[in-house]
Design an enzyme around this catalytic site. Sequence first.
Site, mmCIF file in Angstrom:
data_model
loop_
_atom_site.group_PDB
_atom_site.id
_atom_site.type_symbol
_atom_site.label_atom_id
_atom_site.label_comp_id
_atom_site.label_asym_id
_atom_site.label_seq_id
_atom_site.Cartn_x
_atom_site.Cartn_y
_atom_site.Cartn_z
ATOM 1 N N GLU A 172 0.882 -1.181 0.000
ATOM 2 C CA GLU A 172 0.000 0.000 0.000
ATOM 3 C C GLU A 172 0.911 1.219 0.000
ATOM 4 O OE1 GLU A 172 -3.185 0.010 -0.287
ATOM 5 O OE2 GLU A 172 -3.857 -1.976 0.340
ATOM 6 N N CYS A 182 -2.516 9.300 2.034
ATOM 7 C CA CYS A 182 -2.069 8.731 0.752
ATOM 8 C C CYS A 182 -3.076 8.985 -0.366
ATOM 9 C CB CYS A 182 -1.805 7.242 0.898
ATOM 10 S SG CYS A 182 -3.223 6.348 1.534
#
Length: 478
Positions: free
Chosen positions: A250, A284
């Site tokens: 991720e 993010c």
Amino acid sequence: MPYPKLKMLIAGEWTDGHSGKNEAVICPADGSEIGRVPHANKQDLNDALESSLKGFNTWRLTTPHNRQAILEKTARLLEERFEDISQNLTREMGKPIVESKTELQVAIDLLRWYSEEGKRIYGRIIPSRFPGMQHEARKVPVGPTLAFVAWNFPATNVMRKVAGALAAGCSITIKPSEETPATAIAIGKAFMDAGLPAGVLNIVFGVPSEVSEHLLNSPIPRKLSFTGSVPVGVHLQQLAAKNLIRCTMELGGHSPVLIFKDADIQKAAQFCAAGKFRNAGQVCISPTRFFVEESVHEEFVNAFKKHVDSINIGDGLDPSVNMGPLVAERRINIIDDFVTDAVSKGAELIVGGKRAQSPGSFYQPTLIRNVPETARIMTEEPFGPIAPTSTFKTLDEVIDRSNSLPFGLAAYAFTQSPKTARLLKTEIESGMLAINSLHIHSVETPFGGLKHSGYGYEGGIEGVEAFLATKYSSEIFE
Ligand code: NAD
């Protein structure tokens, strides 16, 4: 509630480890030291690995029903401790208390969702081409798992890994960020108090590169799940390759936002400003490049600025604050350089662009317009409170520009045209896309990226699948 004493969890015991080393945890709102986090040495890491193997052999044989009962009890304990954990999350990370509470609630929701999903791990019977033969494919926990996670979501980054692994029947050894250890420790305490067997969850801290190198060099782990930047993800994947450890990555993002002239521009600006400055832009999936159709650019920028002007910066423990500090002093210059670079290349600074106050690592929410593609912020992930805008003329042009970077995590678009929306769903290269909102994930939906933003998913049924392997068997009886 005082900031807790920080310990590691190894083989079911809370410990300072054997290295005698530790490091300071700094409150980003005032720069003060609020605690010291111990570092593991090789012996501690070996103890964690061995216990995680033992823990795995206990946990994989525990019925999904009994696993769920322990995870549900953990969720209830986290609810009982909700206020204290949220306060310490804000203290160590800086985000406003309301964001800490929302984050912790999402972590609890994730845990509950995964714990129930663990009961629904089904295999399948495959019809055979040979008379009397039966084929079976069953799902089994992949094995002892490792996880390393970033500091920006101290509760959910940890819970996405831990709850997924435990629901699937894996043990997990996690190294949370040394900058935000108390939240991970509080989560670990809740699991242990709920009756999780020793070794099923280990929590270690240390020098990140040394910890990961040692752990990934062992034959024990069968899975690595990482949340962090692209370069570190690539490095860890290389280390994992030696032992053929499966990875979930991720990684970083650089989310484009496409604002078309047929959208509700006032609403789009309001959503974008709220999304951009959540967690001071240290997200993010933060909206990062604002591509606005030429004829509505002025209106969008004015409306966006109005929302920036209403942001109250300060210590996240003050409930009237809606943007806290950056996580650490080291981030201030990085963010400032992005602004200076963009302005030096012709961008216009509309608001912000400076350190906000001191002590504490505060940076003003910043809006810059007409940012050229050559500005670093248009290609590098800023991970901070800066919103750059740029205009576009055609649909094809904005799709090309959106897809032009190696990142592919999240993307957003505002349009009233179902035709445009449908086209974007097929043409935009990102793991996640939200149309007319910034709501891009829920506990039940798959969260993950394409291209250099990584691979594999957390959340949804894919989040459990990530910790499973498939075993095939056939049988035939006379
Ligand atoms: P980073 O990769 O430098 O560090 C992330 C975490 O990884 C740190 O907390 C650190 O403890 C750990 N780490 C660093 N080097 C390591 C190593 N060699 N071995 C093991 N662990 C190591 O990233 P950062 O700049 O601190 O964090 C922000 C990055 O994380 C951004 O790129 C952001 O987009 C990304 N991120 C991605 C997601 C996602 O789900 N895709 C979520 C949150 C953050």
